[in-house]
Motif scaffolding. Structure first.
Motif, PDB file in Angstrom:
ATOM      1  N   LEU A  92       0.839  -1.199   0.000  1.00 56.66           N
ATOM      2  CA  LEU A  92       0.000   0.000   0.000  1.00 56.66           C
ATOM      3  C   LEU A  92       0.876   1.252   0.000  1.00 56.66           C
ATOM      4  O   LEU A  92       0.621   2.201  -0.745  1.00 56.66           O
ATOM      5  CB  LEU A  92      -0.943  -0.001   1.199  1.00 56.66           C
ATOM      6  N   TRP A  93       1.897   1.278   0.838  1.00 58.11           N
ATOM      7  CA  TRP A  93       2.811   2.426   0.920  1.00 58.11           C
ATOM      8  C   TRP A  93       3.374   2.748  -0.462  1.00 58.11           C
ATOM      9  O   TRP A  93       3.326   3.888  -0.915  1.00 58.11           O
ATOM     10  CB  TRP A  93       3.940   2.093   1.898  1.00 58.11           C
TER      11      TRP A  93
ATOM     12  N   VAL B 248       0.644   4.030  -3.005  1.00 56.71           N
ATOM     13  CA  VAL B 248       0.242   5.424  -2.785  1.00 56.71           C
ATOM     14  C   VAL B 248       1.322   6.375  -3.275  1.00 56.71           C
ATOM     15  O   VAL B 248       1.029   7.355  -3.963  1.00 56.71           O
ATOM     16  CB  VAL B 248      -0.097   5.673  -1.293  1.00 56.71           C
TER      17      VAL B 248
ATOM     18  N   ASP C  20       0.635  13.906   6.095  1.00 59.27           N
ATOM     19  CA  ASP C  20       0.283  12.906   5.080  1.00 59.27           C
ATOM     20  C   ASP C  20       1.021  11.600   5.330  1.00 59.27           C
ATOM     21  O   ASP C  20       0.441  10.518   5.234  1.00 59.27           O
ATOM     22  CB  ASP C  20       0.624  13.417   3.679  1.00 59.27           C
TER      23      ASP C  20
ATOM     24  N   ASN D  63      -0.561   9.800   8.252  1.00 60.06           N
ATOM     25  CA  ASN D  63      -1.823   9.163   7.865  1.00 60.06           C
ATOM     26  C   ASN D  63      -1.580   7.943   6.978  1.00 60.06           C
ATOM     27  O   ASN D  63      -2.263   6.921   7.120  1.00 60.06           O
ATOM     28  CB  ASN D  63      -2.725  10.165   7.139  1.00 60.06           C
ATOM     29  N   LEU D  64      -0.609   8.044   6.083  1.00 57.34           N
ATOM     30  CA  LEU D  64      -0.289   6.904   5.231  1.00 57.34           C
ATOM     31  C   LEU D  64       0.231   5.743   6.066  1.00 57.34           C
ATOM     32  O   LEU D  64      -0.164   4.588   5.866  1.00 57.34           O
ATOM     33  CB  LEU D  64       0.740   7.308   4.169  1.00 57.34           C
TER      34      LEU D  64
ATOM     35  N   ALA E  92      -2.635   4.087   7.832  1.00 58.47           N
ATOM     36  CA  ALA E  92      -3.406   3.262   6.895  1.00 58.47           C
ATOM     37  C   ALA E  92      -2.696   1.942   6.623  1.00 58.47           C
ATOM     38  O   ALA E  92      -3.331   0.877   6.595  1.00 58.47           O
ATOM     39  CB  ALA E  92      -3.627   4.029   5.591  1.00 58.47           C
ATOM     40  N   CYS E  93      -1.393   1.999   6.447  1.00 52.74           N
ATOM     41  CA  CYS E  93      -0.625   0.782   6.162  1.00 52.74           C
ATOM     42  C   CYS E  93      -0.644  -0.188   7.343  1.00 52.74           C
ATOM     43  O   CYS E  93      -0.791  -1.397   7.164  1.00 52.74           O
ATOM     44  CB  CYS E  93       0.810   1.154   5.797  1.00 52.74           C
TER      45      CYS E  93
ATOM     46  N   ALA F  75      -8.270   2.257   7.803  1.00 51.78           N
ATOM     47  CA  ALA F  75      -7.311   2.483   6.719  1.00 51.78           C
ATOM     48  C   ALA F  75      -7.894   3.435   5.677  1.00 51.78           C
ATOM     49  O   ALA F  75      -7.213   4.352   5.214  1.00 51.78           O
ATOM     50  CB  ALA F  75      -6.922   1.154   6.073  1.00 51.78           C
TER      51      ALA F  75
ATOM     52  N   LEU G  68      -6.387   7.025   4.697  1.00 54.83           N
ATOM     53  CA  LEU G  68      -5.989   7.269   3.309  1.00 54.83           C
ATOM     54  C   LEU G  68      -6.704   8.476   2.716  1.00 54.83           C
ATOM     55  O   LEU G  68      -6.127   9.208   1.909  1.00 54.83           O
ATOM     56  CB  LEU G  68      -6.279   6.045   2.450  1.00 54.83           C
TER      57      LEU G  68
ATOM     58  N   VAL H 169      -4.829  11.690   3.101  1.00 54.07           N
ATOM     59  CA  VAL H 169      -3.542  11.867   2.428  1.00 54.07           C
ATOM     60  C   VAL H 169      -3.773  12.664   1.143  1.00 54.07           C
ATOM     61  O   VAL H 169      -4.564  12.276   0.297  1.00 54.07           O
ATOM     62  CB  VAL H 169      -2.897  10.497   2.101  1.00 54.07           C
TER      63      VAL H 169
END
Length: 123
Positions: free
Chosen positions: A18-19, A22, A36, A39-40, A43-44, A87, A91, A94
């Protein structure tokens, strides 16, 4: 432009994937700020937790025996859903591109604010 930030340590395959996905989707020349990136990362981590819970449910089955002996839904199902929701929320925060520049007419609120500022006169 600086190099893309490396995935945080401790992420599993799903979170790392995911990282990278994005960061690959960022607008040209756009970089994520600290908020950001935070937050990323959140989410990960949530995606990693959801994936682990889904594997657990896959191994143990959709139902378990509760404390009273009754069959009930595996609690990992609900928690995985919550982690996927967390998540998605992280996301959504971001910023993958610069905000659109809005032009055109002022909104009603903007006009009212402008009238208030003008009516006050010079400071």
């Amino acid at each position: 432009m600086s190099a893309s930030p490396k995935p945080p340590g401790g992420l599993q395959a799903a979170g790392t994937s995911l990282w990278r996905a994005v960061l690959a989707d960022l607008a040209k020349g756009w970089e994520l700020d600290a908020a950001d990136l935070s937050n990323l990362e959140a989410a990960c981590v949530a995606v990693d937790r959801a994936t682990a819970l889904e594997r657990l449910v896959e191994d143990e089955g959709l139902t378990i025996e509760g404390s009273t002996g009754r069959t009930r839904l595996h609690p990992g199902i609900a928690e995985a859903r919550l982690q996927r929701t967390a998540a998605a929320v992280a996301l959504a925060r971001v910023e993958l591109a610069p905000p659109d520049v809005r032009t055109g007419a002022l909104s009603g609120r903007q006009r009212a604010d402008l009238r208030r500022m003008v009516s006050r006169g010079p400071a």
